[in-house]
Scaffold this motif. Structure first.
Motif, PDB file in Angstrom:
ATOM      1  N   ALA A  35      35.768  44.667  42.481  1.00  0.00           N
ATOM      2  CA  ALA A  35      37.019  44.608  42.116  1.00  0.00           C
ATOM      3  C   ALA A  35      37.766  43.668  42.409  1.00  0.00           C
ATOM      4  O   ALA A  35      37.647  42.851  43.509  1.00  0.00           O
ATOM      5  N   ALA A  36      38.803  42.945  41.688  1.00  0.00           N
ATOM      6  CA  ALA A  36      39.370  41.710  41.819  1.00  0.00           C
ATOM      7  C   ALA A  36      40.047  41.798  43.196  1.00  0.00           C
ATOM      8  O   ALA A  36      40.032  40.450  43.901  1.00  0.00           O
ATOM      9  N   HIS A  37      40.590  42.440  44.075  1.00  0.00           N
ATOM     10  CA  HIS A  37      41.109  42.551  45.080  1.00  0.00           C
ATOM     11  C   HIS A  37      40.634  43.513  46.332  1.00  0.00           C
ATOM     12  O   HIS A  37      41.041  43.681  47.316  1.00  0.00           O
ATOM     13  N   GLY A  38      39.549  44.120  45.894  1.00  0.00           N
ATOM     14  CA  GLY A  38      38.864  45.204  46.864  1.00  0.00           C
ATOM     15  C   GLY A  38      37.565  44.907  47.498  1.00  0.00           C
ATOM     16  O   GLY A  38      37.064  43.663  46.891  1.00  0.00           O
ATOM     17  N   TRP A  80      30.206  39.593  40.968  1.00  0.00           N
ATOM     18  CA  TRP A  80      30.360  38.408  41.546  1.00  0.00           C
ATOM     19  C   TRP A  80      31.186  39.014  43.077  1.00  0.00           C
ATOM     20  O   TRP A  80      31.545  40.022  42.944  1.00  0.00           O
ATOM     21  N   CYS A  81      31.435  38.043  44.123  1.00  0.00           N
ATOM     22  CA  CYS A  81      32.034  38.538  45.007  1.00  0.00           C
ATOM     23  C   CYS A  81      32.943  37.373  45.448  1.00  0.00           C
ATOM     24  O   CYS A  81      32.688  36.149  45.394  1.00  0.00           O
ATOM     25  N   ASN A  82      34.203  37.559  45.580  1.00  0.00           N
ATOM     26  CA  ASN A  82      35.467  36.608  45.628  1.00  0.00           C
ATOM     27  C   ASN A  82      36.018  36.585  46.897  1.00  0.00           C
ATOM     28  O   ASN A  82      36.925  35.621  46.986  1.00  0.00           O
ATOM     29  N   MET A 109      41.503  36.943  35.502  1.00  0.00           N
ATOM     30  CA  MET A 109      40.015  36.537  35.724  1.00  0.00           C
ATOM     31  C   MET A 109      40.114  34.945  36.263  1.00  0.00           C
ATOM     32  O   MET A 109      39.130  34.538  37.115  1.00  0.00           O
ATOM     33  N   ARG A 110      41.284  34.456  35.951  1.00  0.00           N
ATOM     34  CA  ARG A 110      41.301  33.078  36.600  1.00  0.00           C
ATOM     35  C   ARG A 110      41.595  33.118  38.071  1.00  0.00           C
ATOM     36  O   ARG A 110      40.931  32.462  38.839  1.00  0.00           O
ATOM     37  N   SER A 111      42.260  34.185  38.597  1.00  0.00           N
ATOM     38  CA  SER A 111      42.354  34.398  39.853  1.00  0.00           C
ATOM     39  C   SER A 111      41.091  34.750  40.503  1.00  0.00           C
ATOM     40  O   SER A 111      40.800  34.287  41.553  1.00  0.00           O
ATOM     41  N   PHE A 112      40.500  35.629  39.776  1.00  0.00           N
ATOM     42  CA  PHE A 112      39.128  36.099  40.480  1.00  0.00           C
ATOM     43  C   PHE A 112      38.034  34.813  40.650  1.00  0.00           C
ATOM     44  O   PHE A 112      37.663  34.736  41.503  1.00  0.00           O
ATOM     45  N   PHE A 113      38.012  34.289  39.498  1.00  0.00           N
ATOM     46  CA  PHE A 113      36.978  33.132  39.558  1.00  0.00           C
ATOM     47  C   PHE A 113      37.300  32.007  40.670  1.00  0.00           C
ATOM     48  O   PHE A 113      36.785  31.239  41.136  1.00  0.00           O
ATOM     49  N   ASP A 114      38.763  31.832  40.590  1.00  0.00           N
ATOM     50  CA  ASP A 114      39.280  30.828  41.489  1.00  0.00           C
ATOM     51  C   ASP A 114      38.769  31.068  43.143  1.00  0.00           C
ATOM     52  O   ASP A 114      38.543  30.383  44.011  1.00  0.00           O
ATOM     53  N   GLY A 115      38.885  32.524  43.217  1.00  0.00           N
ATOM     54  CA  GLY A 115      38.358  33.075  44.636  1.00  0.00           C
ATOM     55  C   GLY A 115      36.806  32.681  45.111  1.00  0.00           C
ATOM     56  O   GLY A 115      36.391  32.412  45.943  1.00  0.00           O
ATOM     57  N   GLN A 148      37.870  45.953  30.562  1.00  0.00           N
ATOM     58  CA  GLN A 148      38.172  46.889  31.515  1.00  0.00           C
ATOM     59  C   GLN A 148      38.499  46.071  32.925  1.00  0.00           C
ATOM     60  O   GLN A 148      39.360  46.569  33.795  1.00  0.00           O
ATOM     61  N   GLN A 149      37.914  44.829  33.035  1.00  0.00           N
ATOM     62  CA  GLN A 149      38.301  43.868  34.227  1.00  0.00           C
ATOM     63  C   GLN A 149      39.108  42.853  34.065  1.00  0.00           C
ATOM     64  O   GLN A 149      40.062  42.402  34.963  1.00  0.00           O
ATOM     65  N   SER A 150      39.340  42.134  32.920  1.00  0.00           N
ATOM     66  CA  SER A 150      40.536  41.100  32.737  1.00  0.00           C
ATOM     67  C   SER A 150      41.129  41.278  31.652  1.00  0.00           C
ATOM     68  O   SER A 150      42.226  40.604  31.540  1.00  0.00           O
ATOM     69  N   VAL A 151      41.145  42.078  30.598  1.00  0.00           N
ATOM     70  CA  VAL A 151      42.253  42.350  29.444  1.00  0.00           C
ATOM     71  C   VAL A 151      43.089  43.283  29.544  1.00  0.00           C
ATOM     72  O   VAL A 151      44.326  43.171  29.774  1.00  0.00           O
ATOM     73  N   ALA A 152      42.421  44.487  30.327  1.00  0.00           N
ATOM     74  CA  ALA A 152      43.495  45.726  30.719  1.00  0.00           C
ATOM     75  C   ALA A 152      43.059  46.201  32.016  1.00  0.00           C
ATOM     76  O   ALA A 152      42.777  47.408  31.903  1.00  0.00           O
ATOM     77  N   PRO A 153      42.953  45.536  32.941  1.00  0.00           N
ATOM     78  CA  PRO A 153      42.591  46.347  34.425  1.00  0.00           C
ATOM     79  C   PRO A 153      43.545  47.102  34.628  1.00  0.00           C
ATOM     80  O   PRO A 153      44.752  46.878  34.586  1.00  0.00           O
ATOM     81  N   LYS A 154      43.274  47.830  35.824  1.00  0.00           N
ATOM     82  CA  LYS A 154      44.226  48.786  36.250  1.00  0.00           C
ATOM     83  C   LYS A 154      45.436  48.479  36.899  1.00  0.00           C
ATOM     84  O   LYS A 154      46.477  48.747  36.658  1.00  0.00           O
TER      85      LYS A 154
END
Length: 412
Positions: free
Chosen positions: A18-21, A91-93, A235-241, A292-298
């Motif tokens: 998850a992007a921040h988990g 991935w892990c970020n 997704m940009r934030s995630f890939f930047d990590g 689910q993860q970058s267009v309409a994430p929770k």
């Protein structure tokens, strides 16, 4: 024929954290309503080989264990042909997600399956994989969390970011196993492995003499630098990590990093315009991972307005479908220049799916998805063996009745 709908029992599918988990929500243990992991194949099981020479090169998984691959030898006319498939799995970020990951098969060979079943493009049966069944087929395991690009470490957390070294160690070992004598070779991968394929495609070409036929196939790897339903770029934030944590910038293609920032060069859309090696892009126009993860994430949908649409496209309302048609347009725009090159191939169907080359039902079966009356395996084979043009783009949803849509039970 009505669209094929594959019900997914577990609401988890591809190993991305998850992007921040810290916990991966999409965990590539695929449990379907029918045909389980193999997509209907009874393909061969192939044992794991650990790369013993890797440790001396610092080419280790997130936890410091040896990387590995599964190799099934070719025979007959395919004895000197090689298919190298880079495993996917998200991935892990950040440190916490990478620490979690190193306790799994995605970060440690200590947790990897000792055997994998080869299906779809990896199958050893001509009736399941007509053009590549008798090649040397290799699955390179993915245990670095950075699409084989990282080069660093975090001593305090006991983490090794050595994806680029793993890539090199694996290629060195395979060359010693006979790949150096290949008369033709194909680098492939799905999801995060599709990203890896695009990022390493020209490097792979460079391993071989100029008279060797070398090409690349990226399946479900076109992760777009797109805005989500709240106007943010998740997704940009995630890939930047990933790029910052793992030190990936040094490994990314210089054809991109000489004129764009490093995070932008983790996005395949910014790399494919400059790939020199013939490449085939296989993707759905409505990639469910990205939905689910970058267009309409929770995180972008606190009121849950997208919760039903996220898990089953049949529940998307007209406004949501309009937003998704915009995403499809971005997908097509991202490959417009790429598709103009005669050497490249493309199969972009309007399905709600993710990864179609490694599942038997979508790669090559009687009811597989088709465009131009070609199944995916036929389109890829035509392109690789240069039997004809292989550029197929679908009309917009819901026109395609050959799709194998993924439907999830419950939101996540």
């Amino acid at each position: 024929m009505a669209s094929r709908v594959v019900a997914v029992i577990l609401a988890v599918l591809a190993g991305a954290s998850a992007a921040h988990g810290s916990e991966p929500w999409w965990n590539e243990t695929q449990v379907y309503g029918t045909n389980a992991n193999s997509g209907g194949s009874t393909g061969v099981f192939v044992g794991l080989t650990l790369i013993q020479s890797a440790a001396a090169k610092g080419a280790v998984c997130l936890d410091g264990s040896l990387p590995g691959y599964h190799l099934h030898r070719g025979f007959g006319s395919g004895a000197n042909s090689w298919l190298v498939n880079l495993e996917g799995g998200g991935w892990c970020n950040d440190v916490s997600s990478c620490v979690f990951r190193k306790g799994s098969r995605r970060g440690s060979s200590n947790h990897m399956e000792r055997q994998l079943q080869f299906t779809g493009i990896m199958s050893n049966r001509p009736g399941e994989n007509p053009d590549f069944y008798n090649w040397n087929r290799v699955k390179v395991r993915y245990c670095d969390g950075g699409s084989f690009t990282g080069d660093g470490s975090n001593a305090a957390a006991g983490l090794y970011f050595r994806g680029q070294r793993i890539w090199q160690a694996a290629m060195d070992d395979l060359m010693a196993q006979g790949m150096r004598y290949a008369n033709q070779a194909l680098l492939a991968g799905c999801s995060a492995g599709g990203v890896s394929t695009i990022l390493h495609c020209d490097e792979f070409r460079g391993l071989f003499p100029s008279n060797t036929r070398v090409k690349c196939l990226a399946d479900a790897g076109m992760f777009l630098d797109t805005v989500d339903v709240r106007g943010r770029r998740e997704m940009r934030s995630f890939f930047d990590g990933i790029v910052r944590l793992q030190g990936s910038g040094r490994s990314l293609p210089r054809s991109c990093t000489t004129h764009m920032d490093k995070t932008s060069c983790f996005f395949p859309q910014n790399v494919v315009p400059n790939i020199q090696t013939p490449t085939f892009i296989l993707n759905t126009a409505y990639d469910v991972w990205q939905l689910q993860q970058s267009v309409a994430p929770k995180t972008a949908d606190p009121q849950g307005l997208w919760s039903k649409c996220r898990t089953n496209h049949a529940y998307c309302n007209s406004n949501q479908l309009q937003f998704l048609q915009g995403f499809r347009n971005q997908m097509l725009d991202s490959v417009r220049g790429f598709s103009a090159s005669r050497q490249n191939g493309m199969f972009i169907n309007s399905c709600f799916a993710h990864c179609q080359s490694e599942r038997q039902d979508t790669w090559y079966a009687n009811n597989s998805p088709r465009l131009g009356n070609k199944r995916i395996a036929e389109a890829v084979g035509d392109w690789f063996l240069e039997r004809g043009d292989a550029k197929y783009t679908d009309c917009a949803y819901p026109c395609d009745n050959t799709c194998h849509h993924l439907v999830f039970r419950g939101d996540h």
